[in-house]
Scaffold this motif. Structure first.
Motif, PDB file in Angstrom:
ATOM      1  N   TYR A  62       0.835  -1.190   0.000  1.00 36.81           N
ATOM      2  CA  TYR A  62       0.000   0.000   0.000  1.00 36.81           C
ATOM      3  C   TYR A  62       0.877   1.249   0.000  1.00 36.81           C
ATOM      4  O   TYR A  62       1.800   1.379   0.802  1.00 36.81           O
ATOM      5  N   VAL A  63       0.567   2.162  -0.918  1.00 30.83           N
ATOM      6  CA  VAL A  63       1.296   3.424  -1.008  1.00 30.83           C
ATOM      7  C   VAL A  63       0.361   4.544  -0.578  1.00 30.83           C
ATOM      8  O   VAL A  63      -0.690   4.766  -1.190  1.00 30.83           O
ATOM      9  N   SER A  64       0.717   5.240   0.472  1.00 30.84           N
ATOM     10  CA  SER A  64      -0.137   6.305   0.994  1.00 30.84           C
ATOM     11  C   SER A  64       0.171   7.643   0.365  1.00 30.84           C
ATOM     12  O   SER A  64       1.332   7.990   0.140  1.00 30.84           O
ATOM     13  N   GLY A  65      -0.890   8.384   0.146  1.00 28.62           N
ATOM     14  CA  GLY A  65      -0.728   9.775  -0.224  1.00 28.62           C
ATOM     15  C   GLY A  65      -0.672  10.582   1.061  1.00 28.62           C
ATOM     16  O   GLY A  65      -0.989  10.075   2.137  1.00 28.62           O
ATOM     17  N   THR A  66      -0.272  11.821   0.972  1.00 30.19           N
ATOM     18  CA  THR A  66      -0.151  12.620   2.196  1.00 30.19           C
ATOM     19  C   THR A  66      -1.507  13.102   2.702  1.00 30.19           C
ATOM     20  O   THR A  66      -1.679  13.341   3.899  1.00 30.19           O
ATOM     21  N   ASN A  67      -2.483  13.227   1.795  1.00 32.14           N
ATOM     22  CA  ASN A  67      -3.784  13.729   2.211  1.00 32.14           C
ATOM     23  C   ASN A  67      -4.436  12.798   3.223  1.00 32.14           C
ATOM     24  O   ASN A  67      -4.390  11.572   3.082  1.00 32.14           O
ATOM     25  N   LEU A  68      -5.007  13.352   4.260  1.00 32.06           N
ATOM     26  CA  LEU A  68      -5.747  12.679   5.329  1.00 32.06           C
ATOM     27  C   LEU A  68      -4.886  12.231   6.505  1.00 32.06           C
ATOM     28  O   LEU A  68      -5.347  12.181   7.635  1.00 32.06           O
ATOM     29  N   SER A  69      -3.626  11.855   6.283  1.00 30.53           N
ATOM     30  CA  SER A  69      -2.776  11.331   7.365  1.00 30.53           C
ATOM     31  C   SER A  69      -2.099  12.469   8.126  1.00 30.53           C
ATOM     32  O   SER A  69      -1.396  13.287   7.539  1.00 30.53           O
ATOM     33  N   ILE A  70      -2.271  12.480   9.441  1.00 31.91           N
ATOM     34  CA  ILE A  70      -1.760  13.599  10.237  1.00 31.91           C
ATOM     35  C   ILE A  70      -0.250  13.749  10.176  1.00 31.91           C
ATOM     36  O   ILE A  70       0.272  14.863  10.162  1.00 31.91           O
ATOM     37  N   ASP A  71       0.480  12.630  10.132  1.00 32.47           N
ATOM     38  CA  ASP A  71       1.934  12.733  10.105  1.00 32.47           C
ATOM     39  C   ASP A  71       2.428  13.178   8.728  1.00 32.47           C
ATOM     40  O   ASP A  71       3.250  14.091   8.609  1.00 32.47           O
ATOM     41  N   LEU A  72       1.894  12.553   7.671  1.00 28.25           N
ATOM     42  CA  LEU A  72       2.362  12.876   6.323  1.00 28.25           C
ATOM     43  C   LEU A  72       1.978  14.292   5.915  1.00 28.25           C
ATOM     44  O   LEU A  72       2.758  14.996   5.256  1.00 28.25           O
ATOM     45  N   GLU A  73       0.781  14.727   6.298  1.00 31.01           N
ATOM     46  CA  GLU A  73       0.381  16.101   5.989  1.00 31.01           C
ATOM     47  C   GLU A  73       1.344  17.090   6.649  1.00 31.01           C
ATOM     48  O   GLU A  73       1.721  18.110   6.061  1.00 31.01           O
ATOM     49  N   TYR A  74       1.742  16.778   7.875  1.00 30.41           N
ATOM     50  CA  TYR A  74       2.663  17.675   8.592  1.00 30.41           C
ATOM     51  C   TYR A  74       4.060  17.648   7.975  1.00 30.41           C
ATOM     52  O   TYR A  74       4.660  18.696   7.738  1.00 30.41           O
ATOM     53  N   PHE A  75       4.554  16.451   7.693  1.00 26.22           N
ATOM     54  CA  PHE A  75       5.880  16.346   7.081  1.00 26.22           C
ATOM     55  C   PHE A  75       5.907  17.079   5.735  1.00 26.22           C
ATOM     56  O   PHE A  75       6.886  17.748   5.402  1.00 26.22           O
ATOM     57  N   LYS A  76       4.830  16.952   4.982  1.00 25.65           N
ATOM     58  CA  LYS A  76       4.765  17.641   3.691  1.00 25.65           C
ATOM     59  C   LYS A  76       4.807  19.154   3.890  1.00 25.65           C
ATOM     60  O   LYS A  76       5.457  19.883   3.122  1.00 25.65           O
ATOM     61  N   SER A  77       4.116  19.634   4.920  1.00 25.02           N
ATOM     62  CA  SER A  77       4.111  21.079   5.186  1.00 25.02           C
ATOM     63  C   SER A  77       5.498  21.594   5.533  1.00 25.02           C
ATOM     64  O   SER A  77       5.794  22.779   5.359  1.00 25.02           O
ATOM     65  N   LEU A  78       6.354  20.685   6.011  1.00 26.33           N
ATOM     66  CA  LEU A  78       7.726  21.063   6.341  1.00 26.33           C
ATOM     67  C   LEU A  78       8.648  20.951   5.132  1.00 26.33           C
ATOM     68  O   LEU A  78       9.846  21.232   5.228  1.00 26.33           O
ATOM     69  N   GLY A  79       8.084  20.529   4.007  1.00 22.74           N
ATOM     70  CA  GLY A  79       8.852  20.512   2.768  1.00 22.74           C
ATOM     71  C   GLY A  79       9.268  19.157   2.240  1.00 22.74           C
ATOM     72  O   GLY A  79       9.931  19.074   1.203  1.00 22.74           O
ATOM     73  N   VAL A  80       8.901  18.071   2.923  1.00 22.58           N
ATOM     74  CA  VAL A  80       9.299  16.737   2.474  1.00 22.58           C
ATOM     75  C   VAL A  80       8.589  16.418   1.156  1.00 22.58           C
ATOM     76  O   VAL A  80       7.384  16.642   1.006  1.00 22.58           O
ATOM     77  N   ASN A  81       9.343  15.892   0.201  1.00 22.04           N
ATOM     78  CA  ASN A  81       8.851  15.594  -1.139  1.00 22.04           C
ATOM     79  C   ASN A  81       8.345  14.152  -1.197  1.00 22.04           C
ATOM     80  O   ASN A  81       9.131  13.213  -1.260  1.00 22.04           O
ATOM     81  N   PHE A  82       7.024  13.972  -1.144  1.00 19.61           N
ATOM     82  CA  PHE A  82       6.434  12.636  -1.086  1.00 19.61           C
ATOM     83  C   PHE A  82       5.928  12.132  -2.429  1.00 19.61           C
ATOM     84  O   PHE A  82       5.501  12.915  -3.284  1.00 19.61           O
ATOM     85  N   VAL A  83       5.954  10.816  -2.580  1.00 17.68           N
ATOM     86  CA  VAL A  83       5.264  10.160  -3.679  1.00 17.68           C
ATOM     87  C   VAL A  83       3.774  10.381  -3.427  1.00 17.68           C
ATOM     88  O   VAL A  83       3.299  10.186  -2.308  1.00 17.68           O
ATOM     89  N   GLU A  84       3.041  10.802  -4.463  1.00 20.29           N
ATOM     90  CA  GLU A  84       1.606  11.080  -4.305  1.00 20.29           C
ATOM     91  C   GLU A  84       0.800  10.300  -5.344  1.00 20.29           C
ATOM     92  O   GLU A  84       0.676  10.717  -6.489  1.00 20.29           O
ATOM     93  N   PRO A  85       0.231   9.158  -4.961  1.00 19.66           N
ATOM     94  CA  PRO A  85      -0.630   8.439  -5.893  1.00 19.66           C
ATOM     95  C   PRO A  85      -1.801   9.329  -6.294  1.00 19.66           C
ATOM     96  O   PRO A  85      -2.306  10.103  -5.472  1.00 19.66           O
ATOM     97  N   PRO A  86      -2.254   9.259  -7.555  1.00 17.36           N
ATOM     98  CA  PRO A  86      -3.393  10.084  -7.974  1.00 17.36           C
ATOM     99  C   PRO A  86      -4.653   9.702  -7.200  1.00 17.36           C
ATOM    100  O   PRO A  86      -4.783   8.572  -6.723  1.00 17.36           O
ATOM    101  N   GLU A  87      -5.564  10.653  -7.076  1.00 18.96           N
ATOM    102  CA  GLU A  87      -6.789  10.401  -6.329  1.00 18.96           C
ATOM    103  C   GLU A  87      -7.560   9.209  -6.878  1.00 18.96           C
ATOM    104  O   GLU A  87      -8.147   8.430  -6.122  1.00 18.96           O
ATOM    105  N   SER A  88      -7.567   9.065  -8.198  1.00 21.55           N
ATOM    106  CA  SER A  88      -8.289   7.949  -8.804  1.00 21.55           C
ATOM    107  C   SER A  88      -7.726   6.610  -8.357  1.00 21.55           C
ATOM    108  O   SER A  88      -8.460   5.633  -8.173  1.00 21.55           O
ATOM    109  N   ALA A  89      -6.403   6.560  -8.145  1.00 22.26           N
ATOM    110  CA  ALA A  89      -5.759   5.310  -7.724  1.00 22.26           C
ATOM    111  C   ALA A  89      -6.037   5.007  -6.258  1.00 22.26           C
ATOM    112  O   ALA A  89      -5.945   3.856  -5.823  1.00 22.26           O
ATOM    113  N   LYS A  90      -6.388   6.050  -5.487  1.00 21.22           N
ATOM    114  CA  LYS A  90      -6.643   5.864  -4.062  1.00 21.22           C
ATOM    115  C   LYS A  90      -8.113   5.637  -3.744  1.00 21.22           C
ATOM    116  O   LYS A  90      -8.483   5.483  -2.578  1.00 21.22           O
TER     117      LYS A  90
END
Length: 349
Positions: free
Chosen positions: A236-264
Motif C-alpha cells: 500500500y502506497v499512501s498519499g499525504t492527504n488525510l494522514s496527520i503525520d504525512l500532511e505535517y511532514f509535507k508542510s515542512l517541505g518533504v517531497n512525497f510520492v503522491e498516488p493520484p486520487e483515482s488510484a486511491k
C-alpha cells in the motif's frame, strides 16, 4: 492506519494506508527516565483536584462530570499518550500486547500488565469487563468526520455508549500539531502537570526536531519519499492527504510520492493498493514503512521485487508510525528519524 469504512474509509483502508493506518487484524519511543516517571507519577495531581469536569471533543460534544474522571478507558494509543502526561488509565482497547505478551509498539511506555485489556485486535471489545471497570469516560481517536470512535466495534457501540460518555480526538485530515495540541488540552483537563520539566522539554525538542526536518527537506528537495505498508498480498502506497503525520511532514517541505486520487479510490482516499509485481510503480529514494504489528515489517518481506527497489538496496528504509502516540515525547523521534534519513540520503531513483 489502515481501514476505516464507506463514506468513511474501510478499516482495512485506513490501516493499509500504511500511509494512513493499518492492516492485519485488518490491517521509538524517545523516552527518558524523567519522562517515564512523569508518566505515572503525576496522576496524583489529577486526584488532588476536585470539582466538576468538562471537555469539548472534536465532535463538538461536551462531556460534563461531577469530578475529574478517575476510571478512564481509552484506545491504546490514547492511553499511551496520556501516560506520558502522567495520567494512568484503567482499561484499554486496541493493539496492546504482542503475541509474545510484550507491549505493542502502540502501547508506548505503559506497563501493559497494569491495565485491563478489553480487546487487543479489531472488533474485539469485552463489554462485560468494560462495565466492571465502572468507567467514567471512554476516549478514542477518530479517523473520519462521522464521529466513529477508533476500535470501538460497530456491533457493540450502542451498548458501550450507554455505560459512560465518550471523548473523540480527531486524527483525520489535519496536521500532526493539531491533535497533539488537543491531547495536551485533554491531559491538562484531566489534571496533568503540563509545566513538568519532562513535558515542557519534550515540546521544545519537538519544535527543534521540526526545524531540523524542515532544513533537511530544503537541502534535499530532489529526494523522493514513499510511505508504504505491507501485507502478504499487497503493498500500500499512501498519499499525504488525510494522514496527520504525512500532511505535517509535507508542510515542512518533504517531497512525497503522491498516488493520484483515482488510484486511491478503493482505499477511501488514503492509499493505493499495488500487487507485489508492481511495487516499483513509483520511483522513491526513501521508503517509510508502517511499524504497526498488524503489518509485515521490512526485514520480513521476502518478495524479490521489494528487494530490488533502489531505496531498499541502498538501505534507505525507515519506520513510520501511521498512528502516532500523541505526546510530544513520542513524536520527537518521528521527526528526527526522517530528518536524519534525509540528511544521509542519496538520490537512487
Amino acid at each position: 492506519m489502515s481501514n476505516a469504512r464507506a463514506a468513511r474509509p474501510s478499516r482495512r483502508g485506513i490501516l493499509a494506508a500504511g500511509g494512513a493506518l493499518g492492516l492485519g487484524a485488518a490491517l521509538a519511543a524517545c523516552g527518558n527516565d524523567d519522562a517515564k516517571s512523569t508518566g505515572s507519577g503525576s496522576s496524583a495531581s489529577a486526584s488532588a483536584k476536585s470539582g466538576p469536569w468538562s471537555f469539548k471533543d472534536d465532535r463538538g460534544t461536551t462531556v460534563k462530570l461531577d469530578a475529574i474522571p478517575a476510571n478512564i478507558v481509552a484506545f491504546t494509543g490514547v492511553a499511551a499518550a496520556l501516560f506520558d502526561y502522567g495520567i494512568q488509565v484503567k482499561g484499554v482497547f486496541g493493539p496492546t500486547k504482542t503475541a509474545a505478551g510484550k507491549a505493542d509498539v502502540q502501547a508506548g511506555d505503559m506497563d501493559v500488565s497494569k491495565v485491563t485489556v478489553l480487546g487487543n485486535v479489531w472488533d474485539e471489545f469485552n463489554v462485560e469487563k468494560y462495565a466492571a471497570l465502572a468507567p467514567d469516560v471512554l476516549i478514542s481517536t477518530m479517523f473520519d468526520n462521522a464521529g466513529t470512535l477508533w476500535y470501538v466495534p460497530e456491533a457493540s457501540k450502542d451498548k458501550i455508549a450507554k455505560l459512560a460518555p465518550s471523548v473523540g480526538i480527531s486524527v483525520y485530515d489535519r496536521q500532526l500539531t493539531a491533535p497533539l495540541q488537543r491531547m495536551w488540552e485533554l491531559a491538562e483537563s484531566l489534571g496533568a502537570d503540563m509545566k513538568a520539566a519532562a513535558i515542557t522539554d519534550a515540546k521544545k525538542k519537538f519544535e527543534a526536531a521540526a526545524a531540523r526536518l524542515r532544513a533537511a527537506a530544503k537541502a534535499k528537495p530532489e529526494i523522493k519519499v514513499m510511505a508504504g505498508s505491507a501485507s502478504a498480498e499487497l503493498f500500500y502506497v499512501s498519499g499525504t492527504n488525510l494522514s496527520i503525520d504525512l500532511e505535517y511532514f509535507k508542510s515542512l517541505g518533504v517531497n512525497f510520492v503522491e498516488p493520484p486520487e483515482s488510484a486511491k479510490a478503493q482505499g477511501g482516499g488514503w492509499y493505493e493498493s499495488l500487487s507485489w509485481e508492481n511495487v516499483d510503480k513509483y520511483p522513491a529514494d526513501i521508503i517509510m514503512m508502517d511499524d504497526r504489528s498488524s503489518t509485515i515489517q521490512p526485514a520480513d518481506i521476502t518478495e524479490a521485487t521489494w528487494k530490488k527497489l533502489p531505496a531498499v538496496k541502498a538501505g534507505q528504509v525507515l519506520a513510520r508510525s501511521p498512528e502516532p502516540i500523541l505526546s510530544y515525547d513520542k513524536c520527537v523521534p518521528l521527526l528526527e528519524n526522517l530528518a536524519a534519513a534525509l540528511e544521509k540520503a542519496k538520490k537512487v531513483s
